[in-house]
Design a protein around this motif. Sequence first.
Motif, PDB file in Angstrom:
ATOM      1  N   ILE A 277      19.505 -38.988 -35.689  1.00  0.00           N
ATOM      2  CA  ILE A 277      18.731 -38.628 -34.501  1.00  0.00           C
ATOM      3  C   ILE A 277      17.923 -39.864 -34.113  1.00  0.00           C
ATOM      4  O   ILE A 277      17.200 -40.423 -34.941  1.00  0.00           O
ATOM      5  CB  ILE A 277      17.768 -37.446 -34.786  1.00  0.00           C
ATOM      6  CG1 ILE A 277      18.509 -36.244 -35.370  1.00  0.00           C
ATOM      7  CG2 ILE A 277      16.985 -37.075 -33.516  1.00  0.00           C
ATOM      8  CD1 ILE A 277      19.539 -35.619 -34.482  1.00  0.00           C
ATOM      9  N   VAL A 278      18.073 -40.287 -32.856  1.00  0.00           N
ATOM     10  CA  VAL A 278      17.371 -41.470 -32.365  1.00  0.00           C
ATOM     11  C   VAL A 278      16.283 -41.017 -31.396  1.00  0.00           C
ATOM     12  O   VAL A 278      16.570 -40.359 -30.395  1.00  0.00           O
ATOM     13  CB  VAL A 278      18.348 -42.455 -31.689  1.00  0.00           C
ATOM     14  CG1 VAL A 278      17.606 -43.722 -31.262  1.00  0.00           C
ATOM     15  CG2 VAL A 278      19.509 -42.798 -32.611  1.00  0.00           C
ATOM     16  N   LEU A 279      15.051 -41.360 -31.734  1.00  0.00           N
ATOM     17  CA  LEU A 279      13.888 -41.043 -30.912  1.00  0.00           C
ATOM     18  C   LEU A 279      13.665 -42.191 -29.930  1.00  0.00           C
ATOM     19  O   LEU A 279      13.712 -43.363 -30.318  1.00  0.00           O
ATOM     20  CB  LEU A 279      12.661 -40.862 -31.801  1.00  0.00           C
ATOM     21  CG  LEU A 279      11.319 -40.623 -31.134  1.00  0.00           C
ATOM     22  CD1 LEU A 279      11.306 -39.273 -30.429  1.00  0.00           C
ATOM     23  CD2 LEU A 279      10.205 -40.702 -32.162  1.00  0.00           C
ATOM     24  N   MET A 280      13.423 -41.834 -28.662  1.00  0.00           N
ATOM     25  CA  MET A 280      13.213 -42.857 -27.629  1.00  0.00           C
ATOM     26  C   MET A 280      12.371 -42.292 -26.499  1.00  0.00           C
ATOM     27  O   MET A 280      12.089 -41.092 -26.467  1.00  0.00           O
ATOM     28  CB  MET A 280      14.570 -43.329 -27.093  1.00  0.00           C
ATOM     29  CG  MET A 280      15.363 -42.222 -26.407  1.00  0.00           C
ATOM     30  SD  MET A 280      17.073 -42.664 -26.010  1.00  0.00           S
ATOM     31  CE  MET A 280      17.809 -42.718 -27.630  1.00  0.00           C
TER      32      MET A 280
ATOM     33  N   GLU B 167      24.736 -36.504 -27.966  1.00  0.00           N
ATOM     34  CA  GLU B 167      24.191 -35.434 -27.122  1.00  0.00           C
ATOM     35  C   GLU B 167      22.677 -35.405 -27.267  1.00  0.00           C
ATOM     36  O   GLU B 167      22.147 -35.748 -28.332  1.00  0.00           O
ATOM     37  CB  GLU B 167      24.779 -34.077 -27.499  1.00  0.00           C
ATOM     38  CG  GLU B 167      24.417 -33.627 -28.901  1.00  0.00           C
ATOM     39  CD  GLU B 167      25.050 -32.292 -29.283  1.00  0.00           C
ATOM     40  OE1 GLU B 167      25.863 -31.760 -28.524  1.00  0.00           O
ATOM     41  OE2 GLU B 167      24.704 -31.794 -30.362  1.00  0.00           O
ATOM     42  N   PRO B 168      21.985 -35.007 -26.197  1.00  0.00           N
ATOM     43  CA  PRO B 168      20.538 -34.842 -26.330  1.00  0.00           C
ATOM     44  C   PRO B 168      20.230 -33.817 -27.420  1.00  0.00           C
ATOM     45  O   PRO B 168      20.953 -32.842 -27.584  1.00  0.00           O
ATOM     46  CB  PRO B 168      20.106 -34.340 -24.957  1.00  0.00           C
ATOM     47  CG  PRO B 168      21.196 -34.781 -24.036  1.00  0.00           C
ATOM     48  CD  PRO B 168      22.458 -34.733 -24.854  1.00  0.00           C
ATOM     49  N   PHE B 169      19.183 -34.068 -28.162  1.00  0.00           N
ATOM     50  CA  PHE B 169      18.750 -33.182 -29.243  1.00  0.00           C
ATOM     51  C   PHE B 169      17.387 -32.656 -28.866  1.00  0.00           C
ATOM     52  O   PHE B 169      16.426 -33.425 -28.797  1.00  0.00           O
ATOM     53  CB  PHE B 169      18.688 -33.957 -30.560  1.00  0.00           C
ATOM     54  CG  PHE B 169      18.287 -33.143 -31.746  1.00  0.00           C
ATOM     55  CD1 PHE B 169      19.145 -32.207 -32.284  1.00  0.00           C
ATOM     56  CD2 PHE B 169      17.050 -33.326 -32.339  1.00  0.00           C
ATOM     57  CE1 PHE B 169      18.789 -31.460 -33.389  1.00  0.00           C
ATOM     58  CE2 PHE B 169      16.675 -32.584 -33.450  1.00  0.00           C
ATOM     59  CZ  PHE B 169      17.542 -31.652 -33.979  1.00  0.00           C
ATOM     60  N   GLU B 170      17.296 -31.387 -28.554  1.00  0.00           N
ATOM     61  CA  GLU B 170      16.065 -30.743 -28.083  1.00  0.00           C
ATOM     62  C   GLU B 170      15.747 -31.192 -26.658  1.00  0.00           C
ATOM     63  O   GLU B 170      16.280 -32.181 -26.168  1.00  0.00           O
ATOM     64  CB  GLU B 170      14.879 -31.036 -29.015  1.00  0.00           C
ATOM     65  CG  GLU B 170      15.104 -30.584 -30.446  1.00  0.00           C
ATOM     66  CD  GLU B 170      13.979 -31.026 -31.378  1.00  0.00           C
ATOM     67  OE1 GLU B 170      13.188 -31.927 -31.019  1.00  0.00           O
ATOM     68  OE2 GLU B 170      13.909 -30.465 -32.470  1.00  0.00           O
ATOM     69  N   GLU B 171      14.889 -30.479 -26.017  1.00  0.00           N
ATOM     70  CA  GLU B 171      14.451 -30.825 -24.668  1.00  0.00           C
ATOM     71  C   GLU B 171      13.486 -32.001 -24.740  1.00  0.00           C
ATOM     72  O   GLU B 171      12.574 -32.014 -25.576  1.00  0.00           O
ATOM     73  CB  GLU B 171      13.759 -29.636 -23.998  1.00  0.00           C
ATOM     74  CG  GLU B 171      14.710 -28.547 -23.556  1.00  0.00           C
ATOM     75  CD  GLU B 171      15.658 -29.020 -22.468  1.00  0.00           C
ATOM     76  OE1 GLU B 171      15.217 -29.690 -21.506  1.00  0.00           O
ATOM     77  OE2 GLU B 171      16.861 -28.730 -22.593  1.00  0.00           O
ATOM     78  N   PRO B 172      13.654 -32.993 -23.866  1.00  0.00           N
ATOM     79  CA  PRO B 172      12.708 -34.107 -23.883  1.00  0.00           C
ATOM     80  C   PRO B 172      11.317 -33.664 -23.434  1.00  0.00           C
ATOM     81  O   PRO B 172      11.188 -32.729 -22.652  1.00  0.00           O
ATOM     82  CB  PRO B 172      13.303 -35.115 -22.902  1.00  0.00           C
ATOM     83  CG  PRO B 172      14.305 -34.370 -22.111  1.00  0.00           C
ATOM     84  CD  PRO B 172      14.698 -33.146 -22.888  1.00  0.00           C
ATOM     85  N   THR B 173      10.314 -34.324 -23.965  1.00  0.00           N
ATOM     86  CA  THR B 173       8.950 -34.098 -23.507  1.00  0.00           C
ATOM     87  C   THR B 173       8.614 -35.216 -22.525  1.00  0.00           C
ATOM     88  O   THR B 173       9.459 -36.051 -22.215  1.00  0.00           O
ATOM     89  CB  THR B 173       7.951 -34.114 -24.686  1.00  0.00           C
ATOM     90  OG1 THR B 173       7.905 -35.445 -25.226  1.00  0.00           O
ATOM     91  CG2 THR B 173       8.363 -33.123 -25.771  1.00  0.00           C
ATOM     92  N   ALA B 174       7.375 -35.265 -22.087  1.00  0.00           N
ATOM     93  CA  ALA B 174       6.965 -36.329 -21.157  1.00  0.00           C
ATOM     94  C   ALA B 174       6.961 -37.697 -21.835  1.00  0.00           C
ATOM     95  O   ALA B 174       7.065 -38.721 -21.163  1.00  0.00           O
ATOM     96  CB  ALA B 174       5.581 -36.020 -20.601  1.00  0.00           C
ATOM     97  N   THR B 175       6.870 -37.717 -23.172  1.00  0.00           N
ATOM     98  CA  THR B 175       6.732 -38.999 -23.865  1.00  0.00           C
ATOM     99  C   THR B 175       7.871 -39.340 -24.829  1.00  0.00           C
ATOM    100  O   THR B 175       7.958 -40.470 -25.291  1.00  0.00           O
ATOM    101  CB  THR B 175       5.426 -39.039 -24.666  1.00  0.00           C
ATOM    102  OG1 THR B 175       5.421 -37.948 -25.603  1.00  0.00           O
ATOM    103  CG2 THR B 175       4.220 -38.941 -23.749  1.00  0.00           C
ATOM    104  N   GLU B 176       8.738 -38.366 -25.155  1.00  0.00           N
ATOM    105  CA  GLU B 176       9.813 -38.691 -26.092  1.00  0.00           C
ATOM    106  C   GLU B 176      11.065 -37.843 -25.867  1.00  0.00           C
ATOM    107  O   GLU B 176      10.987 -36.705 -25.411  1.00  0.00           O
ATOM    108  CB  GLU B 176       9.358 -38.569 -27.546  1.00  0.00           C
ATOM    109  CG  GLU B 176       8.827 -37.236 -27.949  1.00  0.00           C
ATOM    110  CD  GLU B 176       8.253 -37.233 -29.363  1.00  0.00           C
ATOM    111  OE1 GLU B 176       8.470 -36.217 -30.051  1.00  0.00           O
ATOM    112  OE2 GLU B 176       7.592 -38.201 -29.753  1.00  0.00           O
ATOM    113  N   ALA B 177      12.185 -38.472 -26.174  1.00  0.00           N
ATOM    114  CA  ALA B 177      13.484 -37.800 -26.100  1.00  0.00           C
ATOM    115  C   ALA B 177      14.250 -38.144 -27.371  1.00  0.00           C
ATOM    116  O   ALA B 177      13.998 -39.181 -28.003  1.00  0.00           O
ATOM    117  CB  ALA B 177      14.251 -38.271 -24.871  1.00  0.00           C
TER     118      ALA B 177
END
Length: 161
Positions: free
Chosen positions: A32-35, A88-98
């Motif tokens: 999982i890559v956080l960005m 694939e995206p993992f979880e819904e992105p927030t305002a500060t992280e995806a």
Amino acid sequence: MASNHFGPDGQARMVDVSEKAVTVRTATAETIVLMQPKTMEMIQAGTHRKGDVLAVARLAAIMGCKQTASLIPLCHAIPIEGVDVTFEPFEEPTATEARLRCQVTVRTTAKTGIEMEAMTGASIAGLTLYDMCKSVDRRMELESIRVVAKAGGKSGDWSVD
């Protein structure tokens, strides 16, 4: 047949798998890559100035799987008969992280498992994503690397679900 990585003298050795049965084996690993959300948007849209980031990361994952025995001490060199890489995206992105999930599934017909190849492929894909996008998002992180499923071999099938 040696069952661990240490001989009677305590020295490292490669586990002897010569008496094990050849079976079809698969393993799936993920990272999982956080960005930042804008980085995710750029990756998905294919608008990075370096080109198609996911295509390069996919190739890197496949190459990583094929090089595992050269990178991990005492890991057996086994044939890589198939590799599938998905993003694939993992979880819904927030305002500060995806979060972007990369899953790598590797197949072989061999005497030993293929989990390390799957994990190496997932790791290299994540590292490639970071390398290609660090100029726009230095805070990217590889959050996790893990095996999520395996099949075949003496121990049978297993998954996190």
